[in-house]
Design a protein around this motif. Structure first.
Motif, PDB file in Angstrom:
ATOM      1  N   ALA A  11     -86.442 -71.394 -31.873  1.00 57.68           N
ATOM      2  CA  ALA A  11     -85.348 -70.973 -32.714  1.00 57.68           C
ATOM      3  C   ALA A  11     -83.683 -71.559 -31.989  1.00 57.68           C
ATOM      4  CB  ALA A  11     -85.275 -69.686 -32.925  1.00 57.68           C
ATOM      5  N   ALA A  12     -83.168 -72.300 -32.633  1.00 56.74           N
ATOM      6  CA  ALA A  12     -81.943 -72.659 -32.040  1.00 56.74           C
ATOM      7  C   ALA A  12     -80.747 -72.201 -33.245  1.00 56.74           C
ATOM      8  CB  ALA A  12     -81.640 -74.012 -31.980  1.00 56.74           C
ATOM      9  N   ASP A  13     -79.561 -71.520 -32.553  1.00 57.48           N
ATOM     10  CA  ASP A  13     -78.407 -70.951 -33.288  1.00 57.48           C
ATOM     11  C   ASP A  13     -77.418 -70.956 -32.464  1.00 57.48           C
ATOM     12  OD1 ASP A  13     -77.506 -69.539 -35.727  1.00 57.48           O
ATOM     13  OD2 ASP A  13     -78.499 -67.615 -35.298  1.00 57.48           O
ATOM     14  N   GLY A  14     -76.267 -70.929 -33.433  1.00 54.48           N
ATOM     15  CA  GLY A  14     -74.898 -71.010 -32.933  1.00 54.48           C
ATOM     16  C   GLY A  14     -73.911 -69.981 -33.349  1.00 54.48           C
ATOM     17  N   SER A  15     -72.850 -69.709 -32.818  1.00 60.19           N
ATOM     18  CA  SER A  15     -71.853 -68.421 -33.316  1.00 60.19           C
ATOM     19  C   SER A  15     -70.547 -68.749 -33.038  1.00 60.19           C
ATOM     20  CB  SER A  15     -72.361 -67.011 -32.719  1.00 60.19           C
ATOM     21  OG  SER A  15     -71.562 -66.327 -32.943  1.00 60.19           O
ATOM     22  N   ALA A  16     -69.696 -68.649 -33.842  1.00 58.26           N
ATOM     23  CA  ALA A  16     -68.114 -68.670 -33.494  1.00 58.26           C
ATOM     24  C   ALA A  16     -67.177 -67.420 -34.075  1.00 58.26           C
ATOM     25  CB  ALA A  16     -67.455 -69.967 -34.182  1.00 58.26           C
ATOM     26  N   LEU A  17     -66.625 -66.838 -33.313  1.00 54.73           N
ATOM     27  CA  LEU A  17     -65.750 -65.722 -33.303  1.00 54.73           C
ATOM     28  C   LEU A  17     -64.403 -66.081 -33.858  1.00 54.73           C
ATOM     29  CD1 LEU A  17     -66.534 -63.452 -30.306  1.00 54.73           C
ATOM     30  CD2 LEU A  17     -67.613 -63.402 -32.832  1.00 54.73           C
ATOM     31  N   GLY A  18     -64.237 -66.011 -35.206  1.00 55.95           N
ATOM     32  CA  GLY A  18     -62.785 -66.708 -35.847  1.00 55.95           C
ATOM     33  C   GLY A  18     -63.042 -67.937 -36.398  1.00 55.95           C
ATOM     34  N   ASN A  19     -64.044 -68.873 -36.083  1.00 51.96           N
ATOM     35  CA  ASN A  19     -64.710 -70.167 -36.541  1.00 51.96           C
ATOM     36  C   ASN A  19     -63.550 -70.747 -37.176  1.00 51.96           C
ATOM     37  OD1 ASN A  19     -66.624 -72.076 -37.241  1.00 51.96           O
ATOM     38  ND2 ASN A  19     -66.826 -71.148 -39.366  1.00 51.96           N
ATOM     39  N   PRO A  20     -62.605 -71.531 -36.300  1.00 51.55           N
ATOM     40  CA  PRO A  20     -62.979 -71.758 -34.782  1.00 51.55           C
ATOM     41  C   PRO A  20     -62.363 -70.665 -34.019  1.00 51.55           C
ATOM     42  CG  PRO A  20     -61.050 -73.108 -35.450  1.00 51.55           C
ATOM     43  CD  PRO A  20     -61.491 -72.359 -36.581  1.00 51.55           C
ATOM     44  N   GLY A  21     -62.916 -70.570 -32.824  1.00 47.46           N
ATOM     45  CA  GLY A  21     -62.629 -69.575 -32.000  1.00 47.46           C
ATOM     46  C   GLY A  21     -63.522 -69.531 -30.603  1.00 47.46           C
ATOM     47  N   PRO A  22     -63.674 -68.664 -30.079  1.00 49.78           N
ATOM     48  CA  PRO A  22     -64.721 -68.566 -28.733  1.00 49.78           C
ATOM     49  C   PRO A  22     -66.002 -68.606 -29.461  1.00 49.78           C
ATOM     50  CG  PRO A  22     -62.966 -66.686 -28.645  1.00 49.78           C
ATOM     51  CD  PRO A  22     -62.767 -67.387 -29.839  1.00 49.78           C
ATOM     52  N   LEU A  28     -75.212 -76.890 -33.407  1.00 47.93           N
ATOM     53  CA  LEU A  28     -75.737 -78.471 -32.957  1.00 47.93           C
ATOM     54  C   LEU A  28     -75.947 -78.370 -31.417  1.00 47.93           C
ATOM     55  CD1 LEU A  28     -72.918 -80.622 -35.009  1.00 47.93           C
ATOM     56  CD2 LEU A  28     -75.339 -80.652 -35.351  1.00 47.93           C
ATOM     57  N   GLN A  29     -74.866 -77.619 -30.750  1.00 43.45           N
ATOM     58  CA  GLN A  29     -75.024 -77.677 -29.308  1.00 43.45           C
ATOM     59  C   GLN A  29     -76.270 -77.161 -28.972  1.00 43.45           C
ATOM     60  OE1 GLN A  29     -72.479 -78.949 -27.065  1.00 43.45           O
ATOM     61  NE2 GLN A  29     -74.029 -79.073 -25.657  1.00 43.45           N
ATOM     62  N   LEU A  80     -86.699 -74.281 -35.249  1.00 41.63           N
ATOM     63  CA  LEU A  80     -86.244 -73.201 -36.494  1.00 41.63           C
ATOM     64  C   LEU A  80     -84.793 -73.229 -36.470  1.00 41.63           C
ATOM     65  CD1 LEU A  80     -88.876 -70.446 -36.051  1.00 41.63           C
ATOM     66  CD2 LEU A  80     -89.070 -72.702 -37.242  1.00 41.63           C
ATOM     67  N   CYS A  81     -84.253 -73.553 -37.616  1.00 39.40           N
ATOM     68  CA  CYS A  81     -82.578 -73.310 -37.828  1.00 39.40           C
ATOM     69  C   CYS A  81     -82.336 -72.668 -39.004  1.00 39.40           C
ATOM     70  CB  CYS A  81     -81.967 -75.110 -37.846  1.00 39.40           C
ATOM     71  SG  CYS A  81     -82.175 -75.703 -36.256  1.00 39.40           S
ATOM     72  N   ASP A  82     -81.161 -71.932 -38.975  1.00 42.53           N
ATOM     73  CA  ASP A  82     -80.855 -71.187 -40.210  1.00 42.53           C
ATOM     74  C   ASP A  82     -79.694 -72.178 -40.821  1.00 42.53           C
ATOM     75  OD1 ASP A  82     -78.601 -70.510 -38.671  1.00 42.53           O
ATOM     76  OD2 ASP A  82     -78.991 -68.617 -38.617  1.00 42.53           O
ATOM     77  N   SER A  83     -79.401 -73.164 -40.423  1.00 43.50           N
ATOM     78  CA  SER A  83     -78.365 -74.112 -40.764  1.00 43.50           C
ATOM     79  C   SER A  83     -78.801 -75.471 -41.320  1.00 43.50           C
ATOM     80  CB  SER A  83     -77.321 -74.509 -39.470  1.00 43.50           C
ATOM     81  OG  SER A  83     -76.429 -75.604 -39.897  1.00 43.50           O
ATOM     82  N   TRP A 142     -86.199 -74.840 -42.121  1.00 43.36           N
ATOM     83  CA  TRP A 142     -84.911 -73.955 -42.149  1.00 43.36           C
ATOM     84  C   TRP A 142     -85.618 -72.542 -42.327  1.00 43.36           C
ATOM     85  CZ3 TRP A 142     -84.292 -70.666 -46.380  1.00 43.36           C
ATOM     86  CH2 TRP A 142     -82.911 -69.982 -46.541  1.00 43.36           C
ATOM     87  N   VAL A 143     -84.979 -71.760 -41.693  1.00 38.90           N
ATOM     88  CA  VAL A 143     -85.151 -70.148 -41.802  1.00 38.90           C
ATOM     89  C   VAL A 143     -84.068 -69.396 -42.278  1.00 38.90           C
ATOM     90  CG1 VAL A 143     -87.024 -70.125 -40.116  1.00 38.90           C
ATOM     91  CG2 VAL A 143     -84.794 -69.582 -39.388  1.00 38.90           C
ATOM     92  N   LYS A 144     -84.091 -68.541 -43.123  1.00 34.86           N
ATOM     93  CA  LYS A 144     -82.965 -67.625 -43.337  1.00 34.86           C
ATOM     94  C   LYS A 144     -82.220 -66.846 -42.430  1.00 34.86           C
ATOM     95  CE  LYS A 144     -81.450 -64.704 -47.192  1.00 34.86           C
ATOM     96  NZ  LYS A 144     -81.847 -63.788 -48.569  1.00 34.86           N
TER      97      LYS A 144
END
Length: 259
Positions: free
Chosen positions: A6-17, A44-45, A64-67, A116-118
């Motif tokens: 599985a590959a996933d990303g996160s952003a606090l504020g989007n953009p942000g950290p 993507l990264q 597996l991606c949720d995006s 794709w996974v939810k």
């Protein structure tokens, strides 16, 4: 063998950290991020780092991606972008172009299947990747070094063991599904998991899927522009503003990309 990750990303504020992570099992995962970035960049990264980490293996790779933005960018839109000199169908520059070019290079010669996974729906691998990506984003927010994980340490035997474990957890690999399921669907089509653990693919709200609705259409001359007035609620306006800020464009351009 098929490695399922599985590959996933996160952003606090989007953009942000922001943070990214890929996860196979507790002995094979990695995470990282940056002080400032978007959620899409983290997503993507994560895929890029997974492709790079597994570049030395001959095993097939199931990601597996949720995006759907990530999946469609790589499996549907990228060929057209390249033909047009990394321009979209509407003539605008492809967003996150450096990452897209790096992904195009990393995909070369690889046997990779995307599914794709939810997100946030209890999928073990997705939850593990999401947890690590979010932790990395929080570490950058607090100006701390994130937990980067052991990386890819899996041998061929380890890949077989992970495949078996994933199947037992209700996450079938290609080999486990060939005997019971219909012929494989296209790479970007969500697959239906076994009933015991399945989260049926659901229609994603337009807001989450409007990253680029023009892609995949044949190039044609643009019609004469129309003057359109839209009345938005305060909540809709705030969501549009957040989307525009995340992509670094004006409110008008963010709205135009939804049409």
């Amino acid at each position: 063998m098929t490695i399922t990750a599985a590959a996933d990303g996160s952003a606090l504020g989007n953009p942000g950290p922001n943070g990214w992570a890929w996860y196979i099992d507790d002995a094979n995962w990695a995470a990282g991020g940056s002080p400032h970035g978007t959620n899409n960049q983290g997503e993507l990264q994560a895929v890029l780092e997974l492709l790079r980490a597994t570049a030395g293996t001959d095993d097939d790779l199931r990601i597996l991606c949720d995006s759907k933005y990530v999946i469609d960018s790589i499996t549907k839109w990228m060929p057209g972008w390249k033909r047009r000199g990394w321009r979209k169908a509407d003539g605008g520059a492809v967003l996150n172009q450096d990452l897209m070019k790096a992904l195009d290079e990393a995909m070369s010669g690889r046997d990779v299947r995307f599914e794709w996974v939810k997100g946030h729906a209890g999928h073990d691998l997705n939850e593990a990747a999401d947890e690590r990506a979010n932790a990395a984003a929080k570490a950058y927010q607090q100006k701390q070094e994130p937990r980067r994980g052991p990386g890819f340490t899996m041998s061929t035997a380890g890949a077989a063991a992970a495949t078996s474990t994933n199947r037992m957890q209700g996450d079938p690999t290609d080999a486990g599904r060939r005997a019971a399921d219909p012929p494989a669907r296209p790479a970007s089509t969500p697959a239906t998991a076994p009933a015991a653990t399945a989260v049926a693919p659901a229609a994603v709200p337009l807001w989450a899927e409007a990253s680029d609705l023009l892609e995949g259409l044949d190039d044609s001359p643009a019609p004469a522009p129309l003057d359109l007035h839209v009345t938005l609620s305060a909540q809709e306006h705030a969501r549009l503003r957040d989307r525009a800020d995340a992509q670094g464009v004006s409110l008008e351009e963010a709205l135009r990309r939804l049409i």
